[in-house]
Enzyme design. Structure first.
Site, PDB file in Angstrom:
ATOM      1  N   GLY A   1      27.474  28.069  49.614  1.00 41.80           N
ATOM      2  CA  GLY A   1      27.952  29.445  49.550  1.00 41.80           C
ATOM      3  C   GLY A   1      26.962  30.412  48.942  1.00 41.80           C
TER       4      GLY A   1
ATOM      5  N   SER B   1      33.159  37.929  40.059  1.00 39.84           N
ATOM      6  CA  SER B   1      34.595  38.166  40.094  1.00 39.84           C
ATOM      7  C   SER B   1      34.998  38.308  41.561  1.00 39.84           C
ATOM      8  CB  SER B   1      34.941  39.406  39.276  1.00 39.84           C
ATOM      9  OG  SER B   1      36.331  39.647  39.267  1.00 39.84           O
TER      10      SER B   1
ATOM     11  N   LYS C   1      40.051  35.731  38.461  1.00 41.09           N
ATOM     12  CA  LYS C   1      38.932  36.646  38.679  1.00 41.09           C
ATOM     13  C   LYS C   1      39.080  37.908  37.834  1.00 41.09           C
ATOM     14  CE  LYS C   1      36.373  34.283  41.446  1.00 41.09           C
ATOM     15  NZ  LYS C   1      35.034  33.830  40.990  1.00 41.09           N
TER      16      LYS C   1
ATOM     17  N   TYR D   1      44.406  32.768  42.432  1.00 35.67           N
ATOM     18  CA  TYR D   1      43.007  33.215  42.421  1.00 35.67           C
ATOM     19  C   TYR D   1      42.783  34.526  41.666  1.00 35.67           C
ATOM     20  CZ  TYR D   1      38.474  34.516  44.537  1.00 35.67           C
ATOM     21  OH  TYR D   1      37.160  34.868  44.754  1.00 35.67           O
TER      22      TYR D   1
END
Length: 315
Positions: A23, A159, A177, A173
């Site tokens: 990623g 974030s 963040k 999630y």
């Protein structure tokens, strides 16, 4: 400043990239290595790290590395485990005698589901991967280098846009963040005396292995609220982040939607086009309640249709 490029100079420096096996983390390591910056990739899976290091060394364009000879290495570590992370820094500082100039905390994963459908292990995974992996790396690193020279050091935390605008489907999630966002605010005050720069990145959707997995579990209503905007390539997202670091921004957005959402929660964050952000924020104060009214209508419709489908007799 948008016209400047002098605030991030990786050539000849050393970067620790947590979440570097795939990623955005892998792409950042790739680009830094191309620019003459030595990189150490950290993740849990040795096979992925070995593959990524091999890919970087064989495919990076070295024409931009200013004649330097950067290194590209890896260490396995579960950064969500505090003791493992402390040991990682011990190896770095004492055995390798390395004091990273840049610390990129890129590890992250999302399991988009309705709240009731989430498993306990998925909730824990969210906190471990998205929050503790960053918190542990920064805390252990600061303590390991506390008595060293107060040279310029730079922490880059990742974030998400959903930290600014959380909504249905991101219960596992978005809160983690948001924790990264508030951690960055605290660290700017805590570490300023030690010559740290702290940046928080709020990427929008970008294509990656993780994004493909997210799409498999993402509820219909979540996709509806997000809209049909395509995910940008991971390397494009990486290049945007590095460009804005060079321009001196410490609140970084990778798309216009993310920037707009950031305007809604300016608080004590660093500004990005500050004058326009303030103007847009004032407009949004009036518009957002109307926007939320429409979103809540869609959510109510979703629940009604879901309950009707569950109550319908099976054939």
């Amino acid at each position: 400043m948008w016209w400047s490029k002098s605030h991030f100079k990786p050539a000849g420096k050393y970067a620790l990239v947590v979440g570097g096996s795939q990623g955005i983390g892998a792409d950042i390591a790739f680009r830094l290595y191309e620019q003459g910056c030595s990189v150490l990739l950290v993740a849990r899976t040795r096979a992925k790290l070995e593959k990524q290091v091999d890919h970087i060394v064989k495919n990076a364009d070295r024409s931009l590395d200013h004649g330097l000879k950067p290194t590209c290495e890896y260490l396995t570590c579960d950064a969500a485990d505090y003791d493992e992370t402390a040991e990682l820094w011990k190896v770095l500082v004492q055995e390798k005698e390395v004091d990273p100039d840049f610390i990129f905390c890129c590890a992250g994963s999302s399991v988009p589901k309705l709240f009731a459908d989430l498993l306990g292990k998925e909730l824990k995974q969210g906190m471990d991967v998205n929050y503790f992996s960053a918190l542990n790396v920064v805390h252990c690193g600061h303590k390991a280098t506390l008595n060293k020279e107060r040279k310029p050091r730079h922490i880059v935390l990742f974030s998400s846009t959903v930290a600014s605008f959380p909504f249905i489907g991101y219960g596992q999630y978005a809160p983690t963040k948001a924790a990264i966002l508030t951690l960055s605010m605290v660290l700017r005050q805590e570490l300023s005396n030690f010559n740290y720069r702290v940046t928080c990145v709020f990427p929008g959707s970008f294509a990656s292995e993780g994004y493909e997995e997210e799409e498999k579990t993402k509820p219909k209503i979540t996709k509806q609220i997000e809209g049909a905007s395509p995910a940008i390539p991971s390397m494009e997202c990486c290049d945007l982040v590095l460009d804005r670091l060079a321009k001196g921004y410490d609140a970084i957005y990778t798309d216009a939607i993310g920037w707009l959402l950031g305007c809604m929660v300016l608080s004590v964050q660093p500004r990005c086009w500050s004058f326009f952000q303030v103007l847009v924020a004032l407009v949004l104060l009036a518009i957002v309640p109307l926007l939320m009214w429409f979103i809540n209508l869609d959510v109510k419709k979703f629940w009604k249709e879901k309950e009707q489908a569950e109550d319908a007799p099976s054939e």
